[in-house]
Design an enzyme around this catalytic site. Structure first.
Site, PDB file in Angstrom:
ATOM      1  CG  LEU A 121      62.752  30.928  82.852  1.00 42.75           C
ATOM      2  CD1 LEU A 121      63.363  31.273  81.491  1.00 42.75           C
ATOM      3  CD2 LEU A 121      63.887  30.700  83.870  1.00 42.75           C
ATOM      4  CD  GLU A 131      64.294  32.686  92.116  1.00 44.90           C
ATOM      5  OE1 GLU A 131      65.193  32.358  91.321  1.00 44.90           O
ATOM      6  OE2 GLU A 131      63.828  33.821  92.202  1.00 44.90           O
TER       7      GLU A 131
HETATM    8  P1  TGC Z   1      72.208  23.746  80.548  1.00 46.57           P
HETATM    9  O1  TGC Z   1      72.389  23.111  79.213  1.00 46.57           O
HETATM   10  O2  TGC Z   1      72.889  23.164  81.739  1.00 46.57           O
HETATM   11  O3  TGC Z   1      72.617  25.300  80.436  1.00 46.57           O
HETATM   12  C1  TGC Z   1      72.201  26.123  79.358  1.00 46.57           C
HETATM   13  C2  TGC Z   1      73.094  27.356  79.375  1.00 46.57           C
HETATM   14  O4  TGC Z   1      72.846  28.083  80.574  1.00 46.57           O
HETATM   15  C3  TGC Z   1      74.068  28.172  81.359  1.00 46.57           C
HETATM   16  N1  TGC Z   1      73.696  28.059  82.767  1.00 46.57           N
HETATM   17  C4  TGC Z   1      73.961  29.018  83.648  1.00 46.57           C
HETATM   18  N2  TGC Z   1      74.584  30.198  83.527  1.00 46.57           N
HETATM   19  C5  TGC Z   1      74.687  30.967  84.612  1.00 46.57           C
HETATM   20  N3  TGC Z   1      74.168  30.593  85.811  1.00 46.57           N
HETATM   21  C6  TGC Z   1      73.535  29.418  85.976  1.00 46.57           C
HETATM   22  N4  TGC Z   1      73.005  29.084  87.160  1.00 46.57           N
HETATM   23  C7  TGC Z   1      73.409  28.559  84.858  1.00 46.57           C
HETATM   24  N5  TGC Z   1      72.816  27.351  84.650  1.00 46.57           N
HETATM   25  C8  TGC Z   1      73.005  27.063  83.366  1.00 46.57           C
HETATM   26  C9  TGC Z   1      74.911  27.028  80.888  1.00 46.57           C
HETATM   27  O5  TGC Z   1      76.274  27.261  81.135  1.00 46.57           O
HETATM   28  C10 TGC Z   1      74.592  27.025  79.400  1.00 46.57           C
HETATM   29  O6  TGC Z   1      75.288  28.108  78.801  1.00 46.57           O
HETATM   30  P2  TGC Z   1      75.843  28.004  77.305  1.00 46.57           P
HETATM   31  O7  TGC Z   1      76.527  29.299  77.075  1.00 46.57           O
HETATM   32  O8  TGC Z   1      76.744  26.817  77.289  1.00 46.57           O
HETATM   33  O9  TGC Z   1      74.631  27.803  76.437  1.00 46.57           O
HETATM   34  O10 TGC Z   1      70.652  23.889  80.821  1.00 46.57           O
HETATM   35  P3  TGC Z   1      69.555  22.777  80.948  1.00 46.57           P
HETATM   36  O11 TGC Z   1      68.527  23.070  79.908  1.00 46.57           O
HETATM   37  O12 TGC Z   1      70.169  21.411  80.947  1.00 46.57           O
HETATM   38  O13 TGC Z   1      68.916  23.081  82.396  1.00 46.57           O
HETATM   39  C11 TGC Z   1      69.694  22.978  83.534  1.00 46.57           C
HETATM   40  C12 TGC Z   1      68.897  23.241  84.849  1.00 46.57           C
HETATM   41  C13 TGC Z   1      67.859  22.168  85.031  1.00 46.57           C
HETATM   42  C14 TGC Z   1      69.901  23.155  85.965  1.00 46.57           C
HETATM   43  C15 TGC Z   1      68.320  24.633  84.877  1.00 46.57           C
HETATM   44  O14 TGC Z   1      67.688  25.008  83.726  1.00 46.57           O
HETATM   45  C16 TGC Z   1      67.487  24.973  86.088  1.00 46.57           C
HETATM   46  O15 TGC Z   1      68.064  25.544  87.017  1.00 46.57           O
HETATM   47  N6  TGC Z   1      66.138  24.723  86.157  1.00 46.57           N
HETATM   48  C17 TGC Z   1      65.296  25.284  87.217  1.00 46.57           C
HETATM   49  C18 TGC Z   1      64.444  26.387  86.631  1.00 46.57           C
HETATM   50  C19 TGC Z   1      64.260  27.537  87.560  1.00 46.57           C
HETATM   51  O16 TGC Z   1      64.994  27.742  88.506  1.00 46.57           O
HETATM   52  N7  TGC Z   1      63.255  28.343  87.285  1.00 46.57           N
HETATM   53  C20 TGC Z   1      63.018  29.514  88.074  1.00 46.57           C
HETATM   54  C21 TGC Z   1      62.001  30.418  87.429  1.00 46.57           C
HETATM   55  S1  TGC Z   1      61.960  32.045  88.116  1.00 46.57           S
HETATM   56  C22 TGC Z   1      61.267  31.855  89.628  1.00 46.57           C
HETATM   57  O17 TGC Z   1      60.999  30.822  90.113  1.00 46.57           O
HETATM   58  C23 TGC Z   1      61.028  33.125  90.358  1.00 46.57           C
HETATM   59  S2  TGC Z   1      60.312  32.962  91.906  1.00 46.57           S
HETATM   60  C24 TGC Z   1      60.284  34.568  92.291  1.00 46.57           C
HETATM   61  C25 TGC Z   1      60.006  34.912  93.692  1.00 46.57           C
HETATM   62  O18 TGC Z   1      60.962  35.088  94.486  1.00 46.57           O
HETATM   63  O19 TGC Z   1      58.810  35.148  93.963  1.00 46.57           O
HETATM   64  P1  FAD Z   2      58.080  20.652  87.399  1.00 49.63           P
HETATM   65  O1  FAD Z   2      59.265  21.103  86.643  1.00 49.63           O
HETATM   66  O2  FAD Z   2      56.932  20.071  86.636  1.00 49.63           O
HETATM   67  O3  FAD Z   2      58.566  19.610  88.490  1.00 49.63           O
HETATM   68  C1  FAD Z   2      57.657  18.753  89.198  1.00 49.63           C
HETATM   69  C2  FAD Z   2      58.494  17.813  90.080  1.00 49.63           C
HETATM   70  O4  FAD Z   2      59.365  17.030  89.244  1.00 49.63           O
HETATM   71  C3  FAD Z   2      59.405  18.571  91.051  1.00 49.63           C
HETATM   72  O5  FAD Z   2      59.470  17.894  92.278  1.00 49.63           O
HETATM   73  C4  FAD Z   2      60.768  18.542  90.375  1.00 49.63           C
HETATM   74  O6  FAD Z   2      61.847  18.612  91.304  1.00 49.63           O
HETATM   75  C5  FAD Z   2      60.714  17.183  89.684  1.00 49.63           C
HETATM   76  N1  FAD Z   2      61.590  17.139  88.508  1.00 49.63           N
HETATM   77  C6  FAD Z   2      61.530  17.859  87.367  1.00 49.63           C
HETATM   78  N2  FAD Z   2      62.547  17.557  86.553  1.00 49.63           N
HETATM   79  C7  FAD Z   2      63.289  16.611  87.192  1.00 49.63           C
HETATM   80  C8  FAD Z   2      64.480  15.893  86.878  1.00 49.63           C
HETATM   81  N3  FAD Z   2      65.128  16.116  85.739  1.00 49.63           N
HETATM   82  N4  FAD Z   2      64.949  15.019  87.764  1.00 49.63           N
HETATM   83  C9  FAD Z   2      64.310  14.810  88.956  1.00 49.63           C
HETATM   84  N5  FAD Z   2      63.174  15.437  89.309  1.00 49.63           N
HETATM   85  C10 FAD Z   2      62.678  16.321  88.435  1.00 49.63           C
HETATM   86  N6  FAD Z   2      58.561  31.311  87.624  1.00 49.63           N
HETATM   87  C11 FAD Z   2      58.958  32.429  86.919  1.00 49.63           C
HETATM   88  O7  FAD Z   2      59.442  32.324  85.802  1.00 49.63           O
HETATM   89  N7  FAD Z   2      58.779  33.663  87.452  1.00 49.63           N
HETATM   90  C12 FAD Z   2      58.237  33.871  88.665  1.00 49.63           C
HETATM   91  O8  FAD Z   2      58.116  35.025  89.121  1.00 49.63           O
HETATM   92  C13 FAD Z   2      57.810  32.741  89.417  1.00 49.63           C
HETATM   93  N8  FAD Z   2      57.189  32.917  90.614  1.00 49.63           N
HETATM   94  C14 FAD Z   2      56.647  31.822  91.258  1.00 49.63           C
HETATM   95  C15 FAD Z   2      55.852  32.018  92.383  1.00 49.63           C
HETATM   96  C16 FAD Z   2      55.267  30.944  93.026  1.00 49.63           C
HETATM   97  C17 FAD Z   2      54.375  31.162  94.202  1.00 49.63           C
HETATM   98  C18 FAD Z   2      55.532  29.616  92.561  1.00 49.63           C
HETATM   99  C19 FAD Z   2      54.956  28.437  93.281  1.00 49.63           C
HETATM  100  C20 FAD Z   2      56.300  29.418  91.438  1.00 49.63           C
HETATM  101  C21 FAD Z   2      56.854  30.510  90.757  1.00 49.63           C
HETATM  102  N9  FAD Z   2      57.587  30.349  89.563  1.00 49.63           N
HETATM  103  C22 FAD Z   2      58.004  31.457  88.848  1.00 49.63           C
HETATM  104  C23 FAD Z   2      57.688  29.019  88.950  1.00 49.63           C
HETATM  105  C24 FAD Z   2      58.757  28.129  89.578  1.00 49.63           C
HETATM  106  O9  FAD Z   2      60.036  28.534  89.233  1.00 49.63           O
HETATM  107  C25 FAD Z   2      58.477  26.701  89.100  1.00 49.63           C
HETATM  108  O10 FAD Z   2      57.296  26.277  89.763  1.00 49.63           O
HETATM  109  C26 FAD Z   2      59.623  25.748  89.388  1.00 49.63           C
HETATM  110  O11 FAD Z   2      60.754  26.065  88.615  1.00 49.63           O
HETATM  111  C27 FAD Z   2      59.235  24.282  89.169  1.00 49.63           C
HETATM  112  O12 FAD Z   2      58.566  24.107  87.957  1.00 49.63           O
HETATM  113  P2  FAD Z   2      57.163  23.294  87.926  1.00 49.63           P
HETATM  114  O13 FAD Z   2      56.294  23.842  88.991  1.00 49.63           O
HETATM  115  O14 FAD Z   2      56.679  23.334  86.530  1.00 49.63           O
HETATM  116  O15 FAD Z   2      57.535  21.837  88.348  1.00 49.63           O
END
Ligand code: TGC
Ligand code: FAD
Length: 392
Positions: free
Chosen positions: A138, A371
C-alpha cells in the site's frame, strides 16, 4: 531465564474470559516461542537475518489466517484466538509477529474477503500452511499516511492489465511469493491485485541497514510494465476501503501483539530487580523500582482489558475502525513505555543483547509507525468524536 515455566501477567484474572480453546491455542504458540524462537531470536536480530525456516513451523501451528474457515486450510478460530496468537509471537519478537500478521490480515484476509472462489482455492490453503508467503503493498515512496494519493497504476490492455509504480517499506517483500498490491485504474478507482513472483518486470529489492525489526525482511515492490492477468484482480472490492479493511484486522492484531512484548519486558525487569543487589538489598526493595513495576503491571492490565473488549466486539462484527485505532495507539505506546521503564530497571545491563528489552524497544519504534502512525490514529479518534477530519 527459564522460559518453560513462563506464566503470563494476569492480575485481574482475565484468563477467565477465555475459552478452553483460546487457552490451548495460546499455550501451543507459547510453547513454540519458548522452544523454537527464544533460543535463536537474538542472534537473528543481531545478524539482521530473518530465520526463514520458521515459516513452515508457523503454518503447522495454525498461526497463519487463524480466523479463516477450515475449508481453506486455516484454523477457523475467532478473533480473540487471533489476538492471543499475535500476543505470544510478539512476546518473542515484533518482527516475527509482523510476518504472521501480514500473512494473515493483509494477504489471506483480502483473498478470502474480496477474492472469488477460484482465487481462494488457489492461494489460501498454501498460505495457511506456509508453502507460500505473501506481502501487502500500500505504502509508496511519496505516500505513507496518505495512501489515497497513491501513484501506482493499472491500465486495461484487453486480455490483461499493465501495472506500473512502486511500493516501499513492505514487510516480507524480498521473500514473498505473492503480493497483494493496491493500484488505481483509469477511473482513479483503487483496485486490489495479486502479483506473483516471476512476473516479468516485477522486482523486490531488499531494504538494508534497519535498526528495528532486524529479524524481519522489509523491501520494495517495483513494477515496470508488469502484465497482470485479469484473473489476478480481486473482483469483490474497489476503493480505499479495501486496503483499509485489511488494516483493521492487522491493527487489531498489533493491539494484542504488543502486550506480549510488554509482558516479556516486565517479566525480565521483575526477575532482574529481585536478583540484583545494591546497598546490600535487592533493587526490588526500593520504592522507586516498585513504582515502576507497579505502574507497568497496571498499564499491561488495562491494555489486556481493552484488547479483550474489542475482541468480543470484533467476534460480533461490531468493532468500529475507530475503536481499533484507539486500542492500537494506546497499546503500542503502553508497550514502548513499559519497555523503556523496564530497561532502566536493568541499569547498564539493559542495553545489552543478553536481555530482550533493547530489541523490543527498537522493534516497537517501527510498530508505533506502521499500520498508521501514532499521530494518525489520534486523528482518527479525533475525527470519530468531532466529525471533523483534521488530517486534511
Ligand atoms: P477517507 O476519505 O477517510 O476514506 C476513504 C474510504 O476508505 C474508508 N475507510 C475505511 N474503511 C474501513 N476501515 C477503515 N479503517 C477505513 N478508513 C477509511 C472510508 O469510509 C472511505 O470509504 P468510501 O466508501 O466513502 O470511499 O481516507 P483519507 O484519504 O482521508 O485517509 C484517511 C486516513 C489518514 C485515516 C487513512 O488513510 C489512514 O489510516 N492512513 C494511514 C495509512 C496506513 O495505515 N498505512 C498502513 C500501510 S500497511 C502497513 O503498515 C503494514 S505493516 C505490516 C507489519 O505488521 O509488518
Ligand atoms: P509519513 O506519512 O511521511 O509521516 C511522517 C510524519 O508526519 C509522521 O509522524 C506522521 O504521523 C506525520 N503526519 C503525516 N500526515 C499527517 C497529518 N495529516 N497530520 C499530522 N501529522 C501527520 N506499508 C505497507 O504498505 N506494507 C507493509 O508491509 C509495510 N511494512 C512496514 C514495515 C516497516 C518496518 C515500516 C517501518 C513500515 C512499513 N510500512 C508498510 C509502511 C508504514 O505503513 C508507513 O511507514 C506509515 O504508514 C507512515 O508512512 P510514512 O513512513 O511515509 O510517514
Amino acid at each position: 531465564m527459564d522460559y518453560n515455566n513462563y506464566k503470563s501477567v494476569d492480575y485481574l484474572n482475565i484468563d477467565e474470559f477465555y475459552s478452553e480453546e483460546h487457552l490451548l491455542v495460546r499455550q501451543s504458540i507459547r510453547d513454540w516461542v519458548n522452544r523454537s524462537l527464544k533460543p535463536i531470536i537474538d542472534k537473528a536480530n543481531h545478524e539482521h537475518i530473518f530465520p526463514k525456516h520458521i515459516i513452515k513451523e508457523l503454518g503447522e501451528l495454525g498461526a497463519f489466517g487463524p480466523y479463516i474457515p477450515e475449508k481453506y486450510g486455516a484454523a477457523g478460530l475467532d478473533h480473540i484466538a487471533y489476538g492471543l496468537i499475535m500476543q505470544e509471537l510478539e512476546r518473542g519478537d515484533s518482527g516475527i509477529r509482523s510476518v504472521a500478521s501480514v500473512q494473515s490480515s493483509l494477504v489471506m484476509y483480502p483473498i478470502y474477503k474480496f477474492g472469488n472462489e477460484e482465487q481462494r482455492q488457489k492461494y489460501l490453503p498454501k498460505l495457511a500452511k506456509g508453502e507460500l508467503i505473501g506481502a501487502f503493498g500500500l505504502t509508496e515512496p511519496n505516500h505513507g499516511s496518505d495512501p489515497g494519493s497513491m501513484e501506482t497504476r493499472i491500465i486495461n490492455n484487453g486480455d490483461y492489465y499493465i501495472l506500473n509504480g512502486a511500493k516501499m517499506w513492505i514487510t516480507n517483500a524480498p521473500i514473498a511469493d505473492i503480493a497483494i498490491v493496491w493500484a488505481k485504474d483509469e477511473n482513479n478507482e483503487v483496485k486490489g491485485l495479486i502479483v506473483e513472483r516471476g512476473m516479468k518486470g516485477f522486482s523486490t529489492p531488499k531494504t538494508l541497514n534497519k535498526w528495528s525489526l532486524r529479524a524481519s525482511e522489509t523491501g520494495e515492490l517495483v513494477f515496470d510494465n508488469v502484465k497482470i492477468p485479469k484473473e489476478n484482480i480481486l473482483p469483490n472490492i474497489k476503493g480505499l476501503k479495501g486496503p483499509m479493511m485489511c488494516l483493521n484486522s492487522a491493527r487489531f492484531g498489533i493491539a494484542w501483539g504488543v502486550i506480549g512484548a510488554a509482558m516479556d519486558c516486565y517479566d525480565t525487569a521483575l526477575n532482574y530487580a529481585l536478583e540484583r543487589k545494591q546497598f546490600n538489598k535487592p533493587i526490588a526493595s526500593f520504592q522507586l523500582q516498585q513504582k515502576k513495576l507497579a505502574e507497568i503491571l497496571t498499564e499491561i492490565t488495562k491494555a489486556q482489558l481493552i484488547a479483550w473488549r474489542v475482541g468480543v466486539l470484533r467476534n460480533q462484527d461490531k468493532a468500529s475502525p475507530a475503536q481499533i485505532s484507539l486500542i492500537k495507539r494506546n497499546n503500542v505506546e503502553m508497550a514502548l513505555n513499559v519497555a523503556r521503564n523496564s530497561r532502566q530497571i536493568l541499569g547498564a545491563m539493559g542495553i545489552t543483547g543478553d536481555y530482550p528489552i533493547m530489541r523490543h524497544i527498537m522493534n516497537l519504534e517501527s510498530v508505533i509507525t506502521y499500520e498508521g502512525t501514532h499521530d494518525i490514529h489520534l486523528l482518527i479518534t479525533g475525527f470519530d468524536i468531532t466529525g471533523i477530519p483534521a488530517f486534511k
